[in-house]
Design an enzyme around this catalytic site. Structure first.
Site, PDB file in Angstrom:
ATOM      1  N   ASP A 102       0.857  -1.180   0.000  1.00  0.00           N
ATOM      2  CA  ASP A 102       0.000   0.000   0.000  1.00  0.00           C
ATOM      3  C   ASP A 102       0.903   1.243   0.000  1.00  0.00           C
ATOM      4  O   ASP A 102       1.465   1.597  -1.027  1.00  0.00           O
ATOM      5  CB  ASP A 102      -0.911  -0.100   1.225  1.00  0.00           C
ATOM      6  CG  ASP A 102      -2.012   0.930   1.252  1.00  0.00           C
ATOM      7  OD1 ASP A 102      -2.536   1.275   0.194  1.00  0.00           O
ATOM      8  OD2 ASP A 102      -2.352   1.404   2.361  1.00  0.00           O
ATOM      9  N   PHE A 151     -10.305   0.282  -0.542  1.00  0.00           N
ATOM     10  CA  PHE A 151     -10.062  -0.636   0.567  1.00  0.00           C
ATOM     11  C   PHE A 151     -10.738  -1.969   0.254  1.00  0.00           C
ATOM     12  O   PHE A 151     -11.928  -2.025  -0.041  1.00  0.00           O
ATOM     13  CB  PHE A 151     -10.588  -0.058   1.881  1.00  0.00           C
ATOM     14  CG  PHE A 151     -10.077  -0.815   3.070  1.00  0.00           C
ATOM     15  CD1 PHE A 151      -8.805  -0.556   3.578  1.00  0.00           C
ATOM     16  CD2 PHE A 151     -10.844  -1.810   3.654  1.00  0.00           C
ATOM     17  CE1 PHE A 151      -8.314  -1.285   4.651  1.00  0.00           C
ATOM     18  CE2 PHE A 151     -10.353  -2.534   4.738  1.00  0.00           C
ATOM     19  CZ  PHE A 151      -9.092  -2.273   5.235  1.00  0.00           C
ATOM     20  N   ARG A 164     -11.337 -12.093   6.592  1.00  0.00           N
ATOM     21  CA  ARG A 164     -10.126 -12.732   6.041  1.00  0.00           C
ATOM     22  C   ARG A 164     -10.440 -14.026   5.321  1.00  0.00           C
ATOM     23  O   ARG A 164      -9.714 -14.437   4.431  1.00  0.00           O
ATOM     24  CB  ARG A 164      -9.134 -13.040   7.176  1.00  0.00           C
ATOM     25  CG  ARG A 164      -8.541 -11.819   7.842  1.00  0.00           C
ATOM     26  CD  ARG A 164      -7.346 -12.237   8.678  1.00  0.00           C
ATOM     27  NE  ARG A 164      -6.995 -11.257   9.693  1.00  0.00           N
ATOM     28  CZ  ARG A 164      -6.218 -10.200   9.486  1.00  0.00           C
ATOM     29  NH1 ARG A 164      -5.720  -9.983   8.291  1.00  0.00           N
ATOM     30  NH2 ARG A 164      -5.938  -9.377  10.474  1.00  0.00           N
TER      31      ARG A 164
HETATM   32  P1  IMP Z   1       1.651  -0.336   3.895  1.00  0.00           P
HETATM   33  O1  IMP Z   1       2.626  -0.330   5.018  1.00  0.00           O
HETATM   34  O2  IMP Z   1       0.912   0.963   3.788  1.00  0.00           O
HETATM   35  O3  IMP Z   1       2.206  -0.780   2.560  1.00  0.00           O
HETATM   36  O4  IMP Z   1       0.476  -1.283   4.310  1.00  0.00           O
HETATM   37  C1  IMP Z   1       0.468  -2.601   4.160  1.00  0.00           C
HETATM   38  C2  IMP Z   1      -0.504  -3.211   5.126  1.00  0.00           C
HETATM   39  O5  IMP Z   1      -1.685  -2.430   5.280  1.00  0.00           O
HETATM   40  C3  IMP Z   1      -0.954  -4.528   4.590  1.00  0.00           C
HETATM   41  O6  IMP Z   1      -0.139  -5.575   5.059  1.00  0.00           O
HETATM   42  C4  IMP Z   1      -2.375  -4.636   5.092  1.00  0.00           C
HETATM   43  O7  IMP Z   1      -2.396  -5.262   6.351  1.00  0.00           O
HETATM   44  C5  IMP Z   1      -2.846  -3.228   5.268  1.00  0.00           C
HETATM   45  N1  IMP Z   1      -3.720  -2.791   4.145  1.00  0.00           N
HETATM   46  C6  IMP Z   1      -3.418  -1.896   3.182  1.00  0.00           C
HETATM   47  N2  IMP Z   1      -4.432  -1.742   2.304  1.00  0.00           N
HETATM   48  C7  IMP Z   1      -5.408  -2.583   2.723  1.00  0.00           C
HETATM   49  C8  IMP Z   1      -6.729  -2.920   2.212  1.00  0.00           C
HETATM   50  O8  IMP Z   1      -7.232  -2.420   1.183  1.00  0.00           O
HETATM   51  N3  IMP Z   1      -7.428  -3.843   2.933  1.00  0.00           N
HETATM   52  C9  IMP Z   1      -6.935  -4.437   4.058  1.00  0.00           C
HETATM   53  N4  IMP Z   1      -5.711  -4.167   4.560  1.00  0.00           N
HETATM   54  C10 IMP Z   1      -4.961  -3.250   3.899  1.00  0.00           C
END
Ligand code: IMP
Ligand code: MG
Length: 178
Positions: A102, A151, A164
């Site tokens: 993300d 999301f 999940r």
């Molecule tokens: P990052 O550190 O922003 O890259 O976030 C990664 C983490 O955020 C992932 O391992 C997910 O647990 C959570 N995450 C990011 N986007 C989503 C989504 O659309 N649905 C559910 N979890 C998300």
């Protein structure tokens, strides 16, 4: 469960086919080597379970619990690594597996953490990628699907700990967030 889903983005068959391809690609890349897979809990467990059953190279599995989202859809600023590895990664080939890339903060900090142990190599594989949300230019070596900035839940991904177990990936109805 299904009543809460607004739209299915990736169905079960599409996911299974892509995960099989990823397993084969990773196998080919690491041919003749042994790897340690570090899966990021909790989100990546479903993906990892399917991925490794499509791989033939010798591998060991280790887990790291990382928390970046609380009970919301917004990430906290810094991801927290909440556990430690059981495996010695020094001199080993490491593949970090996560559910979704993300902002990139989680994989960036976990990669740095693993690199500090002097592994032979570090690669990353994610089930989903939301390129529009990236804050640091991080890119994964393997990615299952690129998705728009929405999301999503299912196939390991949760909202407030739920959804999940869905075998597909979808968006939630606005009523669920109330
Ligand atoms: P990052 O550190 O922003 O890259 O976030 C990664 C983490 O955020 C992932 O391992 C997910 O647990 C959570 N995450 C990011 N986007 C989503 C989504 O659309 N649905 C559910 N979890 C998300
Ligand atoms: Mg996660």
């Amino acid at each position: 469960m299904k009543d809460n889903i607004e739209q299915v983005l990736l169905d079960k068959e599409t996911i299974q086919k892509r995960v099989q391809e990823l397993g084969q690609d990773i196998d080919l890349y690491f041919e003749g080597k042994e790897i340690i897979i570090i899966t990021l809990l909790d989100g990546a467990i479903i993906f990892t379970a399917d991925l490794i059953r499509n791989m033939n190279i010798p591998l060991r599995l280790d887990c790291l619990r990382v928390s970046s989202y609380g009970n919301s859809t917004n990430p906290e600023t810094a991801p927290r690594i909440l556990s430690s590895l059981k495996t010695e990664v020094t001199g080993k080939h490491v593949l970090i597996v996560d559910d979704i890339l993300d902002t990139g903060n989680t994989l960036q900090s976990v990669t740095q953490e693993v690199l500090s142990e002097n592994p032979a190599s570090v690669h990353t594989c994610v089930f989903l990628d939301k390129p529009d949300r990236r804050e640091n230019g991080f890119s994964a070596n393997w990615s299952g699907f690129s998705i728009p900035n929405e999301f999503v839940v299912g196939y390991g991904l949760d909202y407030a700990g739920k959804f999940r177990q869905l075998p597909y990936v979808g968006t939630l109805k606005p009523s669920v967030y109330k």
